[in-house]
Design an enzyme around this catalytic site. Structure first.
Site, PDB file in Angstrom:
ATOM      1  N   HIS A 178       0.820  -1.222   0.000  1.00 44.50           N
ATOM      2  CA  HIS A 178       0.000   0.000   0.000  1.00 44.50           C
ATOM      3  C   HIS A 178       0.849   1.266   0.000  1.00 44.50           C
ATOM      4  CE1 HIS A 178       0.416  -0.077   4.531  1.00 44.50           C
ATOM      5  NE2 HIS A 178       0.465   1.225   4.336  1.00 44.50           N
ATOM      6  N   ASP A 212       0.272  -7.680   1.966  1.00 39.47           N
ATOM      7  CA  ASP A 212       0.580  -6.253   1.775  1.00 39.47           C
ATOM      8  C   ASP A 212       2.100  -6.062   1.764  1.00 39.47           C
ATOM      9  OD1 ASP A 212       0.638  -3.505   1.699  1.00 39.47           O
ATOM     10  OD2 ASP A 212      -1.009  -3.264   3.098  1.00 39.47           O
ATOM     11  N   GLY A 219       3.313   6.271   8.238  1.00 41.03           N
ATOM     12  CA  GLY A 219       4.686   6.528   7.789  1.00 41.03           C
ATOM     13  C   GLY A 219       5.631   5.421   8.207  1.00 41.03           C
ATOM     14  N   ASN A 220       5.278   4.707   9.304  1.00 42.48           N
ATOM     15  CA  ASN A 220       6.048   3.531   9.709  1.00 42.48           C
ATOM     16  C   ASN A 220       5.810   2.349   8.769  1.00 42.48           C
ATOM     17  OD1 ASN A 220       5.936   4.761  12.795  1.00 42.48           O
ATOM     18  ND2 ASN A 220       7.675   3.427  12.445  1.00 42.48           N
ATOM     19  N   SER A 221       4.753   2.416   7.968  1.00 41.41           N
ATOM     20  CA  SER A 221       4.416   1.308   7.076  1.00 41.41           C
ATOM     21  C   SER A 221       5.603   0.913   6.212  1.00 41.41           C
ATOM     22  CB  SER A 221       3.242   1.696   6.165  1.00 41.41           C
ATOM     23  OG  SER A 221       2.062   1.809   6.892  1.00 41.41           O
TER      24      SER A 221
END
Length: 238
Positions: free
Chosen positions: A106, A137, A216-218
């Site tokens: 994503h 993901d 933002g940590n994704s």
């Protein structure tokens, strides 16, 4: 004797706390250079305001239709080219020395955008998406170059609830290489994750942690205390 025993227990307690901090600090020092920030940029329309003297309007409508001085020039808007703008961000993990990076699907699922990778030394690289997993993901992106520090993958099947873990990532798309520490709070969770555009997906066998994770940590790593990647940070439950 009782006082001596109590004193010894306090010393052991301090040594245990110091030992855990030592593991965390060492793991962060070892892994931080291999965590990257991903910035998403896109060409968007650029608008400007202008005044057309022939387009005067009376904001009071029919109340004072012919009264002089009640007609105003209303600002108009028109497109004047395009400009490159940041439209998102995330994190990633080097998994090979030749620039292969693991992140979330994503984070890099937009078309007609530019993905820029900032390495821990502040250098900027243009990235290409090489693979997107249609179910999990997870995605792979690649930058040019060689000799990059990379992380080893651990075994998430051997995780225990209560085990200490470390999360690193580009928190809020602004604070690069932010470190947070917590424990494994649960295993094999099922969640429905969504974004601001209304997209959602069901994720199974997710690791739950109380380590602080922000948008933002994704795509950043969840690490054990030896510095091995045992998960990829993907969603926040709010």
């Amino acid at each position: 004797q009782d006082n001596t025993q109590a004193g010894t227990e306090k010393i052991l307690e301090k040594q245990t706390i110091f030992s855990q901090e030592h593991f965390v600090i060492d793991a962060v020092k070892k892994t931080n250079p291999a965590v990257v920030s991903i910035i998403i940029s896109k060409e968007v329309p650029k608008y400007e305001t202008y005044i057309d003297p022939n387009q005067q309007q009376n904001p009071f409508g029919d109340m004072f239709p012919n009264f002089p001085g009640f007609n105003f020039n209303i600002p108009q808007y028109r497109q004047n080219g395009t400009e490159k703008k940041e439209v998102g961000g995330g994190s990633g993990i080097f998994v090979s020395s030749d620039g292969l990076i693991v992140t979330n699907k994503h984070v890099v699922d937009q078309k007609n955008v530019e993905y820029t990778v900032f390495t821990n030394d502040g250098k900027k690289h243009i990235a290409k998406v090489t693979a997107r997993d249609p179910v999990l993901d997870i995605a792979l992106i690649k930058i040019d170059g060689s000799g990059y520090p990379y992380l080893s993958l651990g075994n998430s099947d051997s995780l225990e609830v209560g085990q200490n873990v470390i999360a690193i990532g580009n928190a809020l798309g602004e604070f690069r290489n932010t470190v947070s520490v917590g424990v494994v709070s649960g295993l094999a969770r099922s969640i429905t994750a969504g974004d601001n555009s209304g997209k959602s997906e069901v994720l199974d066998h997710v690791i739950q942690t109380d380590a602080a994770i922000n948008p933002g940590n994704s795509g950043g790593p969840l690490l054990d205390l030896s510095g091995k990647v045992i998960g990829v940070n993907v969603a926040v439950a709010q």
